[in-house]
Design a protein around this motif. Sequence first.
Motif, PDB file in Angstrom:
ATOM      1  N   PRO A 133      52.310  19.448  19.280  1.00  0.00           N
ATOM      2  CA  PRO A 133      51.089  20.046  19.823  1.00  0.00           C
ATOM      3  C   PRO A 133      49.814  19.474  19.221  1.00  0.00           C
ATOM      4  O   PRO A 133      48.745  19.571  19.816  1.00  0.00           O
ATOM      5  CB  PRO A 133      51.236  21.527  19.477  1.00  0.00           C
ATOM      6  N   LYS A 134      49.937  18.864  18.021  1.00  0.00           N
ATOM      7  CA  LYS A 134      48.714  18.414  17.353  1.00  0.00           C
ATOM      8  C   LYS A 134      49.024  17.367  16.285  1.00  0.00           C
ATOM      9  O   LYS A 134      50.024  17.455  15.589  1.00  0.00           O
ATOM     10  CB  LYS A 134      48.014  19.612  16.694  1.00  0.00           C
ATOM     11  N   TYR A 135      48.148  16.383  16.191  1.00  0.00           N
ATOM     12  CA  TYR A 135      48.155  15.458  15.048  1.00  0.00           C
ATOM     13  C   TYR A 135      46.710  15.045  14.787  1.00  0.00           C
ATOM     14  O   TYR A 135      45.868  15.048  15.679  1.00  0.00           O
ATOM     15  CB  TYR A 135      49.051  14.239  15.303  1.00  0.00           C
ATOM     16  N   SER A 136      46.416  14.709  13.540  1.00  0.00           N
ATOM     17  CA  SER A 136      45.036  14.406  13.169  1.00  0.00           C
ATOM     18  C   SER A 136      45.010  13.623  11.867  1.00  0.00           C
ATOM     19  O   SER A 136      46.048  13.419  11.221  1.00  0.00           O
ATOM     20  CB  SER A 136      44.222  15.700  13.016  1.00  0.00           C
ATOM     21  N   LEU A 137      43.803  13.193  11.478  1.00  0.00           N
ATOM     22  CA  LEU A 137      43.601  12.564  10.179  1.00  0.00           C
ATOM     23  C   LEU A 137      43.151  13.614   9.179  1.00  0.00           C
ATOM     24  O   LEU A 137      42.238  14.387   9.454  1.00  0.00           O
ATOM     25  CB  LEU A 137      42.547  11.457  10.271  1.00  0.00           C
ATOM     26  N   GLU A 138      43.791  13.647   8.043  1.00  0.00           N
ATOM     27  CA  GLU A 138      43.450  14.588   6.980  1.00  0.00           C
ATOM     28  C   GLU A 138      42.817  13.828   5.827  1.00  0.00           C
ATOM     29  O   GLU A 138      43.386  12.855   5.325  1.00  0.00           O
ATOM     30  CB  GLU A 138      44.711  15.319   6.511  1.00  0.00           C
ATOM     31  N   ASN A 139      41.653  14.259   5.402  1.00  0.00           N
ATOM     32  CA  ASN A 139      40.959  13.601   4.294  1.00  0.00           C
ATOM     33  C   ASN A 139      41.357  14.212   2.959  1.00  0.00           C
ATOM     34  O   ASN A 139      41.504  15.424   2.835  1.00  0.00           O
ATOM     35  CB  ASN A 139      39.444  13.716   4.468  1.00  0.00           C
ATOM     36  N   ALA A 140      41.518  13.355   1.963  1.00  0.00           N
ATOM     37  CA  ALA A 140      41.806  13.827   0.610  1.00  0.00           C
ATOM     38  C   ALA A 140      40.582  14.530   0.044  1.00  0.00           C
ATOM     39  O   ALA A 140      39.443  14.222   0.403  1.00  0.00           O
ATOM     40  CB  ALA A 140      42.215  12.663  -0.281  1.00  0.00           C
ATOM     41  N   THR A 141      40.803  15.462  -0.863  1.00  0.00           N
ATOM     42  CA  THR A 141      39.709  16.272  -1.396  1.00  0.00           C
ATOM     43  C   THR A 141      38.795  15.485  -2.324  1.00  0.00           C
ATOM     44  O   THR A 141      37.570  15.558  -2.232  1.00  0.00           O
ATOM     45  CB  THR A 141      40.279  17.487  -2.155  1.00  0.00           C
ATOM     46  N   PHE A 142      39.374  14.669  -3.188  1.00  0.00           N
ATOM     47  CA  PHE A 142      38.572  14.000  -4.209  1.00  0.00           C
ATOM     48  C   PHE A 142      38.584  12.482  -4.092  1.00  0.00           C
ATOM     49  O   PHE A 142      38.342  11.774  -5.076  1.00  0.00           O
ATOM     50  CB  PHE A 142      39.055  14.411  -5.601  1.00  0.00           C
ATOM     51  N   LYS A 169      57.041  23.118  12.231  1.00  0.00           N
ATOM     52  CA  LYS A 169      56.742  22.652  10.885  1.00  0.00           C
ATOM     53  C   LYS A 169      55.622  21.611  10.924  1.00  0.00           C
ATOM     54  O   LYS A 169      55.418  20.915  11.924  1.00  0.00           O
ATOM     55  CB  LYS A 169      57.980  22.018  10.255  1.00  0.00           C
ATOM     56  N   ASP A 170      54.908  21.513   9.797  1.00  0.00           N
ATOM     57  CA  ASP A 170      53.968  20.416   9.602  1.00  0.00           C
ATOM     58  C   ASP A 170      54.333  19.719   8.300  1.00  0.00           C
ATOM     59  O   ASP A 170      55.285  20.100   7.618  1.00  0.00           O
ATOM     60  CB  ASP A 170      52.522  20.914   9.587  1.00  0.00           C
ATOM     61  N   ASN A 171      53.616  18.657   7.972  1.00  0.00           N
ATOM     62  CA  ASN A 171      53.891  17.960   6.723  1.00  0.00           C
ATOM     63  C   ASN A 171      52.982  18.486   5.623  1.00  0.00           C
ATOM     64  O   ASN A 171      51.786  18.675   5.824  1.00  0.00           O
ATOM     65  CB  ASN A 171      53.728  16.443   6.878  1.00  0.00           C
ATOM     66  N   ILE A 172      53.574  18.742   4.489  1.00  0.00           N
ATOM     67  CA  ILE A 172      52.837  19.233   3.329  1.00  0.00           C
ATOM     68  C   ILE A 172      52.302  18.029   2.572  1.00  0.00           C
ATOM     69  O   ILE A 172      53.074  17.195   2.086  1.00  0.00           O
ATOM     70  CB  ILE A 172      53.743  20.086   2.422  1.00  0.00           C
ATOM     71  N   LEU A 173      50.995  17.942   2.477  1.00  0.00           N
ATOM     72  CA  LEU A 173      50.387  16.756   1.884  1.00  0.00           C
ATOM     73  C   LEU A 173      50.130  16.944   0.389  1.00  0.00           C
ATOM     74  O   LEU A 173      49.523  17.929  -0.030  1.00  0.00           O
ATOM     75  CB  LEU A 173      49.076  16.424   2.601  1.00  0.00           C
ATOM     76  N   PHE A 174      50.610  15.996  -0.380  1.00  0.00           N
ATOM     77  CA  PHE A 174      50.341  15.942  -1.809  1.00  0.00           C
ATOM     78  C   PHE A 174      49.434  14.748  -2.093  1.00  0.00           C
ATOM     79  O   PHE A 174      49.228  13.888  -1.233  1.00  0.00           O
ATOM     80  CB  PHE A 174      51.652  15.827  -2.599  1.00  0.00           C
ATOM     81  N   SER A 175      48.921  14.676  -3.292  1.00  0.00           N
ATOM     82  CA  SER A 175      47.985  13.595  -3.624  1.00  0.00           C
ATOM     83  C   SER A 175      48.616  12.214  -3.452  1.00  0.00           C
ATOM     84  O   SER A 175      47.937  11.249  -3.070  1.00  0.00           O
ATOM     85  CB  SER A 175      47.487  13.764  -5.065  1.00  0.00           C
ATOM     86  N   ASP A 176      49.920  12.114  -3.706  1.00  0.00           N
ATOM     87  CA  ASP A 176      50.603  10.818  -3.573  1.00  0.00           C
ATOM     88  C   ASP A 176      50.729  10.371  -2.121  1.00  0.00           C
ATOM     89  O   ASP A 176      51.028   9.199  -1.857  1.00  0.00           O
ATOM     90  CB  ASP A 176      52.000  10.888  -4.200  1.00  0.00           C
ATOM     91  N   ASN A 177      50.553  11.305  -1.162  1.00  0.00           N
ATOM     92  CA  ASN A 177      50.670  10.941   0.251  1.00  0.00           C
ATOM     93  C   ASN A 177      49.451  10.173   0.762  1.00  0.00           C
ATOM     94  O   ASN A 177      49.524   9.509   1.799  1.00  0.00           O
ATOM     95  CB  ASN A 177      50.864  12.194   1.107  1.00  0.00           C
ATOM     96  N   TYR A 178      48.332  10.293   0.065  1.00  0.00           N
ATOM     97  CA  TYR A 178      47.102   9.632   0.509  1.00  0.00           C
ATOM     98  C   TYR A 178      47.064   8.213  -0.054  1.00  0.00           C
ATOM     99  O   TYR A 178      46.589   7.981  -1.167  1.00  0.00           O
ATOM    100  CB  TYR A 178      45.881  10.424   0.056  1.00  0.00           C
ATOM    101  N   ILE A 179      47.592   7.266   0.711  1.00  0.00           N
ATOM    102  CA  ILE A 179      47.725   5.897   0.204  1.00  0.00           C
ATOM    103  C   ILE A 179      46.851   4.895   0.955  1.00  0.00           C
ATOM    104  O   ILE A 179      46.758   3.742   0.554  1.00  0.00           O
ATOM    105  CB  ILE A 179      49.200   5.444   0.257  1.00  0.00           C
ATOM    106  N   TYR A 180      46.209   5.323   2.044  1.00  0.00           N
ATOM    107  CA  TYR A 180      45.358   4.416   2.822  1.00  0.00           C
ATOM    108  C   TYR A 180      43.992   5.047   3.033  1.00  0.00           C
ATOM    109  O   TYR A 180      43.855   6.273   3.078  1.00  0.00           O
ATOM    110  CB  TYR A 180      45.982   4.112   4.190  1.00  0.00           C
ATOM    111  N   ASN A 181      42.981   4.198   3.170  1.00  0.00           N
ATOM    112  CA  ASN A 181      41.675   4.720   3.566  1.00  0.00           C
ATOM    113  C   ASN A 181      41.565   4.678   5.086  1.00  0.00           C
ATOM    114  O   ASN A 181      42.428   4.129   5.774  1.00  0.00           O
ATOM    115  CB  ASN A 181      40.522   3.964   2.893  1.00  0.00           C
ATOM    116  N   GLU A 182      40.504   5.237   5.604  1.00  0.00           N
ATOM    117  CA  GLU A 182      40.361   5.391   7.056  1.00  0.00           C
ATOM    118  C   GLU A 182      40.352   4.056   7.786  1.00  0.00           C
ATOM    119  O   GLU A 182      40.981   3.906   8.839  1.00  0.00           O
ATOM    120  CB  GLU A 182      39.071   6.159   7.343  1.00  0.00           C
ATOM    121  N   SER A 183      39.668   3.068   7.254  1.00  0.00           N
ATOM    122  CA  SER A 183      39.584   1.764   7.921  1.00  0.00           C
ATOM    123  C   SER A 183      40.955   1.091   8.000  1.00  0.00           C
ATOM    124  O   SER A 183      41.270   0.405   8.982  1.00  0.00           O
ATOM    125  CB  SER A 183      38.592   0.857   7.197  1.00  0.00           C
ATOM    126  N   GLU A 184      41.800   1.290   6.982  1.00  0.00           N
ATOM    127  CA  GLU A 184      43.142   0.708   7.017  1.00  0.00           C
ATOM    128  C   GLU A 184      43.974   1.352   8.126  1.00  0.00           C
ATOM    129  O   GLU A 184      44.740   0.663   8.817  1.00  0.00           O
ATOM    130  CB  GLU A 184      43.827   0.909   5.664  1.00  0.00           C
TER     131      GLU A 184
END
Length: 214
Positions: A133-142, A169-184
Amino acid sequence: MKYLNLTFLVFMITFFSACSSKQPLNLNEINSISLNKNIVVAGIPQTYQYPISVGIGVGGMVSHHVGIGINTFFTPEFSNNEDLRLQDTYYKNNILLSNMIENEFKFQMKNDEVFKNKFTPFGSDYTIYLYVPKYSLENATFSSKVQIKMIIELKVIDKNNNIIYQDKKDNILFSDNYIYNESEIFYSKDALIKASNLAIRQIVARLILDMKKN
């Protein structure tokens, strides 16, 4: 009257006995189950509503003792540019999320200790239907890193088209999951595929885990 009361009593006993004898279906004990390949991925909406309502009040005094107030509440809408751009990036790179989800779901089911001998390509007693039903880009907090956030809904249907099990279900995001920046994500097909697979892999694992708990 006594006859009617007796008939009603017998009916109620029979009804509740029948209901109590029914056991909930245990997916661990089914003989066969398959995946419907028509996995539907919903399109990204053009706008989204911010989850806060804003109130605007206008008041005036008609006399020293009488006041008139007008309050208007509205929920702001914003253009969904970032997620629409993500959707366009999938299209431009000829990436089908439905195919990625299908492949990952089949892989995990075929390698699962409970379902590997029950999972069949067709002709099964039960069929799994998946919907995104939904997918999106999630930004890291820091940091400036981003990750794909996705929801997958699952339904198990029997041969009579009855829904016997459903989950979301959705995916639970941890800090290690954020491995790319938006441009990548937007300009690297490899980064887009890896980020998507990371999300899909976790969601599918969570769905199958809960199926086994049923």
